[in-house]
Design a protein around this motif. Structure first.
Motif, mmCIF file in Angstrom:
data_model
loop_
_atom_site.group_PDB
_atom_site.id
_atom_site.type_symbol
_atom_site.label_atom_id
_atom_site.label_comp_id
_atom_site.label_asym_id
_atom_site.label_seq_id
_atom_site.Cartn_x
_atom_site.Cartn_y
_atom_site.Cartn_z
ATOM 1 N N UNK A 170 1.339 5.662 -17.223
ATOM 2 C CA UNK A 170 0.740 4.192 -17.588
ATOM 3 C C UNK A 170 0.442 3.405 -16.760
ATOM 4 N N UNK A 171 -0.614 2.436 -16.776
ATOM 5 C CA UNK A 171 -0.956 1.652 -15.949
ATOM 6 C C UNK A 171 -1.585 0.588 -16.697
ATOM 7 N N UNK A 172 -1.001 -0.483 -16.793
ATOM 8 C CA UNK A 172 -1.392 -1.942 -17.501
ATOM 9 C C UNK A 172 -1.678 -2.946 -16.734
ATOM 10 N N UNK A 216 3.471 -0.046 -14.498
ATOM 11 C CA UNK A 216 2.900 1.125 -14.064
ATOM 12 C C UNK A 216 4.199 2.098 -14.138
ATOM 13 N N UNK A 217 3.774 3.161 -14.724
ATOM 14 C CA UNK A 217 4.724 4.172 -14.919
ATOM 15 C C UNK A 217 4.341 5.498 -14.402
ATOM 16 N N UNK A 218 5.124 6.320 -13.808
ATOM 17 C CA UNK A 218 4.791 7.228 -13.161
ATOM 18 C C UNK A 218 5.884 8.589 -13.337
ATOM 19 N N UNK A 219 5.450 9.696 -13.431
ATOM 20 C CA UNK A 219 6.307 10.796 -13.638
ATOM 21 C C UNK A 219 7.758 10.869 -12.997
ATOM 22 N N UNK A 220 7.609 10.491 -11.554
ATOM 23 C CA UNK A 220 8.603 10.395 -10.854
ATOM 24 C C UNK A 220 8.295 9.346 -9.511
ATOM 25 N N UNK A 221 9.314 9.199 -8.717
ATOM 26 C CA UNK A 221 9.198 8.496 -7.550
ATOM 27 C C UNK A 221 8.090 8.851 -6.556
ATOM 28 N N UNK A 222 8.183 10.282 -6.462
ATOM 29 C CA UNK A 222 6.906 10.998 -5.387
ATOM 30 C C UNK A 222 5.422 10.650 -6.150
ATOM 31 N N UNK A 223 5.320 10.640 -7.596
ATOM 32 C CA UNK A 223 4.115 10.528 -7.800
ATOM 33 C C UNK A 223 3.247 9.095 -7.721
ATOM 34 N N UNK A 224 4.194 8.214 -7.475
ATOM 35 C CA UNK A 224 3.954 6.747 -7.052
ATOM 36 C C UNK A 224 3.883 6.766 -5.426
ATOM 37 N N UNK A 225 4.932 7.055 -4.633
ATOM 38 C CA UNK A 225 5.052 6.866 -3.205
ATOM 39 C C UNK A 225 3.941 8.019 -2.433
#
Length: 117
Positions: free
Chosen positions: A37-39, A54-63
């Motif tokens: 998600x990204x609003x 923002x919602x990511x699958x896990x921390x690595x998907x973001x960082x």
């Protein structure tokens, strides 16, 4: 799941450039495989205040994935030029009840550390 909440305020005279930049960033981020998600939210009483949810699958998907995406450097440039100094604040969260979120259906990450029902 890994949640990022960003609060920021756009400098006067930079709103149009910011809106162009955040729109491009949001559209590109929404195509990332690890993004759930990204609003982009705009203040009701202060049109220069924004919150990104923002919602990511896990921390690595973001960082790792998001921050190394081809569009990310352009977003950082827009943020540096348009956001008021000292107002860009990132906070990081984990949903207390991830199974209740609509994004849970799209999430295929490991939840071994989360509570069970």
């Amino acid at each position: 799941m890994f949640v990022v909440i960003v609060h920021l305020r756009v400098r006067p005279g930079h709103l149009a450039a910011f809106l162009d930049g955040i729109e491009a960033n949001a559209r590109a981020t929404r195509r990332e495989p690890g993004r759930l998600r990204f609003d982009v939210l705009r203040g009701h009483e202060d049109s220069h205040r924004f919150t990104l949810y923002e919602i990511y699958r896990d921390e690595a998907a973001f960082t790792v994935e998001h921050r190394s995406a081809p569009h990310y450097p352009a977003w950082r440039t827009v943020a540096a030029e348009c956001v008021e100094s000292g107002t860009h604040l990132n906070s990081f969260w984990t949903p207390a009840f991830p199974e209740d979120l609509p994004e849970a259906a799209a999430d295929t990450g490991d939840h071994s550390g989360e509570r069970s029902s």
